[in-house]
Scaffold this motif. Sequence first.
Motif, PDB file in Angstrom:
ATOM      1  N   LEU A 119      97.513 102.686  59.654  1.00 37.92           N
ATOM      2  CA  LEU A 119      97.835 101.489  59.050  1.00 37.92           C
ATOM      3  C   LEU A 119      98.870 100.471  60.144  1.00 37.92           C
ATOM      4  CD1 LEU A 119      99.587 102.056  55.517  1.00 37.92           C
ATOM      5  CD2 LEU A 119      97.114 101.616  55.995  1.00 37.92           C
ATOM      6  N   ARG A 120      98.441  99.334  60.309  1.00 35.63           N
ATOM      7  CA  ARG A 120      99.192  98.511  61.038  1.00 35.63           C
ATOM      8  C   ARG A 120      99.704  97.345  59.816  1.00 35.63           C
ATOM      9  NH1 ARG A 120      98.538  92.271  62.651  1.00 35.63           N
ATOM     10  NH2 ARG A 120      99.166  92.198  64.724  1.00 35.63           N
ATOM     11  N   GLY A 121     101.023  97.496  60.158  1.00 34.61           N
ATOM     12  CA  GLY A 121     101.832  96.719  59.438  1.00 34.61           C
ATOM     13  C   GLY A 121     102.840  95.891  60.572  1.00 34.61           C
ATOM     14  N   TRP A 122     103.594  94.618  59.366  1.00 31.65           N
ATOM     15  CA  TRP A 122     104.132  94.333  59.933  1.00 31.65           C
ATOM     16  C   TRP A 122     105.266  93.395  59.011  1.00 31.65           C
ATOM     17  CZ3 TRP A 122      99.326  93.386  59.871  1.00 31.65           C
ATOM     18  CH2 TRP A 122      98.835  91.671  59.364  1.00 31.65           C
ATOM     19  N   MET A 123     106.520  93.328  59.195  1.00 40.88           N
ATOM     20  CA  MET A 123     107.492  92.568  57.877  1.00 40.88           C
ATOM     21  C   MET A 123     108.020  91.009  58.842  1.00 40.88           C
ATOM     22  SD  MET A 123     109.514  95.768  57.229  1.00 40.88           S
ATOM     23  CE  MET A 123     109.812  95.511  55.696  1.00 40.88           C
ATOM     24  N   HIS A 124     107.823  90.490  58.224  1.00 44.67           N
ATOM     25  CA  HIS A 124     109.537  88.959  57.709  1.00 44.67           C
ATOM     26  C   HIS A 124     110.416  89.366  58.113  1.00 44.67           C
ATOM     27  CE1 HIS A 124     105.933  85.732  56.281  1.00 44.67           C
ATOM     28  NE2 HIS A 124     105.147  86.392  57.707  1.00 44.67           N
ATOM     29  N   PRO A 125     111.247  88.616  59.020  1.00 43.03           N
ATOM     30  CA  PRO A 125     112.918  88.999  58.575  1.00 43.03           C
ATOM     31  C   PRO A 125     113.401  89.093  57.370  1.00 43.03           C
ATOM     32  CG  PRO A 125     112.665  87.620  60.774  1.00 43.03           C
ATOM     33  CD  PRO A 125     111.342  87.673  59.818  1.00 43.03           C
ATOM     34  N   GLY A 126     114.334  89.778  57.257  1.00 43.20           N
ATOM     35  CA  GLY A 126     114.787  90.441  55.592  1.00 43.20           C
ATOM     36  C   GLY A 126     114.115  91.047  54.940  1.00 43.20           C
ATOM     37  N   ALA A 127     112.436  91.299  55.282  1.00 38.16           N
ATOM     38  CA  ALA A 127     111.675  91.750  53.795  1.00 38.16           C
ATOM     39  C   ALA A 127     112.243  93.251  53.875  1.00 38.16           C
ATOM     40  CB  ALA A 127     110.587  91.562  54.828  1.00 38.16           C
ATOM     41  N   GLN A 128     111.596  93.735  52.970  1.00 32.27           N
ATOM     42  CA  GLN A 128     112.544  95.094  52.614  1.00 32.27           C
ATOM     43  C   GLN A 128     110.573  96.381  51.640  1.00 32.27           C
ATOM     44  OE1 GLN A 128     115.558  96.209  49.884  1.00 32.27           O
ATOM     45  NE2 GLN A 128     116.332  93.685  50.574  1.00 32.27           N
ATOM     46  N   HIS A 129     110.642  97.124  52.036  1.00 31.70           N
ATOM     47  CA  HIS A 129     110.015  98.056  51.479  1.00 31.70           C
ATOM     48  C   HIS A 129     110.128  99.215  50.530  1.00 31.70           C
ATOM     49  CE1 HIS A 129     105.848  99.971  50.613  1.00 31.70           C
ATOM     50  NE2 HIS A 129     105.835  99.968  51.869  1.00 31.70           N
ATOM     51  N   SER A 130     109.305  98.730  49.212  1.00 35.95           N
ATOM     52  CA  SER A 130     110.399  99.762  48.026  1.00 35.95           C
ATOM     53  C   SER A 130     110.213 101.167  48.560  1.00 35.95           C
ATOM     54  CB  SER A 130     109.442  99.029  46.477  1.00 35.95           C
ATOM     55  OG  SER A 130     110.234  97.596  46.530  1.00 35.95           O
ATOM     56  N   PRO A 131     110.396 102.011  48.149  1.00 32.74           N
ATOM     57  CA  PRO A 131     111.067 103.673  48.403  1.00 32.74           C
ATOM     58  C   PRO A 131     109.005 104.254  47.707  1.00 32.74           C
ATOM     59  CG  PRO A 131     112.982 102.791  47.615  1.00 32.74           C
ATOM     60  CD  PRO A 131     112.145 102.120  47.997  1.00 32.74           C
ATOM     61  N   HIS A 132     108.806 104.943  48.753  1.00 33.30           N
ATOM     62  CA  HIS A 132     107.881 105.216  48.489  1.00 33.30           C
ATOM     63  C   HIS A 132     107.339 106.570  49.269  1.00 33.30           C
ATOM     64  CE1 HIS A 132     107.125 103.107  52.297  1.00 33.30           C
ATOM     65  NE2 HIS A 132     105.661 104.170  52.406  1.00 33.30           N
ATOM     66  N   MET A 133     106.297 107.248  48.653  1.00 29.85           N
ATOM     67  CA  MET A 133     105.708 108.605  49.350  1.00 29.85           C
ATOM     68  C   MET A 133     104.790 108.826  49.660  1.00 29.85           C
ATOM     69  SD  MET A 133     106.079 111.558  47.042  1.00 29.85           S
ATOM     70  CE  MET A 133     108.107 110.951  46.297  1.00 29.85           C
ATOM     71  N   HIS A 134     103.860 108.864  49.993  1.00 28.45           N
ATOM     72  CA  HIS A 134     102.288 109.698  51.039  1.00 28.45           C
ATOM     73  C   HIS A 134     101.864 110.853  50.402  1.00 28.45           C
ATOM     74  CE1 HIS A 134     102.005 104.902  52.226  1.00 28.45           C
ATOM     75  NE2 HIS A 134     103.716 105.987  52.782  1.00 28.45           N
ATOM     76  N   ASP A 135     100.941 111.308  50.317  1.00 28.82           N
ATOM     77  CA  ASP A 135     100.464 112.763  49.877  1.00 28.82           C
ATOM     78  C   ASP A 135     100.301 113.223  51.354  1.00 28.82           C
ATOM     79  OD1 ASP A 135     100.495 113.104  47.334  1.00 28.82           O
ATOM     80  OD2 ASP A 135      98.645 112.037  47.349  1.00 28.82           O
ATOM     81  N   ILE A 165      96.381  92.840  53.813  1.00 26.99           N
ATOM     82  CA  ILE A 165      97.114  92.318  52.351  1.00 26.99           C
ATOM     83  C   ILE A 165      98.512  92.411  52.183  1.00 26.99           C
ATOM     84  CG2 ILE A 165      95.066  93.841  51.459  1.00 26.99           C
ATOM     85  CD1 ILE A 165      97.061  96.262  51.101  1.00 26.99           C
ATOM     86  N   GLU A 166      99.041  91.905  51.809  1.00 26.79           N
ATOM     87  CA  GLU A 166     100.719  91.340  51.606  1.00 26.79           C
ATOM     88  C   GLU A 166     101.464  92.598  50.460  1.00 26.79           C
ATOM     89  OE1 GLU A 166     103.649  88.400  50.702  1.00 26.79           O
ATOM     90  OE2 GLU A 166     101.979  87.843  50.365  1.00 26.79           O
ATOM     91  N   VAL A 167     101.605  93.426  50.664  1.00 21.67           N
ATOM     92  CA  VAL A 167     102.135  95.307  49.825  1.00 21.67           C
ATOM     93  C   VAL A 167     102.661  94.396  49.587  1.00 21.67           C
ATOM     94  CG1 VAL A 167     103.231  97.441  50.143  1.00 21.67           C
ATOM     95  CG2 VAL A 167     101.521  96.316  51.879  1.00 21.67           C
ATOM     96  N   GLU A 168     103.989  93.582  49.713  1.00 24.13           N
ATOM     97  CA  GLU A 168     105.007  93.240  48.894  1.00 24.13           C
ATOM     98  C   GLU A 168     105.975  92.168  49.607  1.00 24.13           C
ATOM     99  OE1 GLU A 168     108.404  96.207  47.814  1.00 24.13           O
ATOM    100  OE2 GLU A 168     107.307  97.667  49.306  1.00 24.13           O
ATOM    101  N   ALA A 169     106.597  91.240  48.601  1.00 27.03           N
ATOM    102  CA  ALA A 169     106.476  89.820  49.742  1.00 27.03           C
ATOM    103  C   ALA A 169     107.430  90.077  51.214  1.00 27.03           C
ATOM    104  CB  ALA A 169     108.293  89.103  48.691  1.00 27.03           C
ATOM    105  N   GLY A 170     106.730  89.381  52.466  1.00 26.79           N
ATOM    106  CA  GLY A 170     106.705  89.426  53.116  1.00 26.79           C
ATOM    107  C   GLY A 170     106.474  90.687  54.208  1.00 26.79           C
ATOM    108  N   LEU A 171     105.990  91.723  53.611  1.00 29.82           N
ATOM    109  CA  LEU A 171     105.401  92.806  53.551  1.00 29.82           C
ATOM    110  C   LEU A 171     104.030  92.622  54.091  1.00 29.82           C
ATOM    111  CD1 LEU A 171     105.655  96.304  55.808  1.00 29.82           C
ATOM    112  CD2 LEU A 171     105.764  96.870  52.208  1.00 29.82           C
TER     113      LEU A 171
END
Length: 85
Positions: free
Chosen positions: A32-48, A8-14
């Motif tokens: 999870l297995r995740g990857w990002m395109h150069p310059g992509a960001q993940h918004s601040p978040h938290m998990h339980d 899934i694309e979580v956010e643009a480029g993530l």
Amino acid sequence: MRTTADTIEVEAGLFGQKLIDGLHGAHDLSLLRGWMHPGAQHSPHMHDVQEAVLFVSGRGFVEIEGSRHEVGPGDRLLIPARTVH
């Protein structure tokens, strides 16, 4: 039980794949297995649950509770449950 994880694309480029979570029998663990395109960001978040992160390639920054850390290949993080990152 073996299942194929959808990408899934979580956010643009993530992008991510849920490998282990509550739907696969784990109640206190998420893998999870995740990857990002150069310059992509993940918004601040938290998990339980705790989050363990292994950086395989690339370089970047991770902010945990307002503290910024440079990361690269081979770096590992253990992020406590309910911690903004």
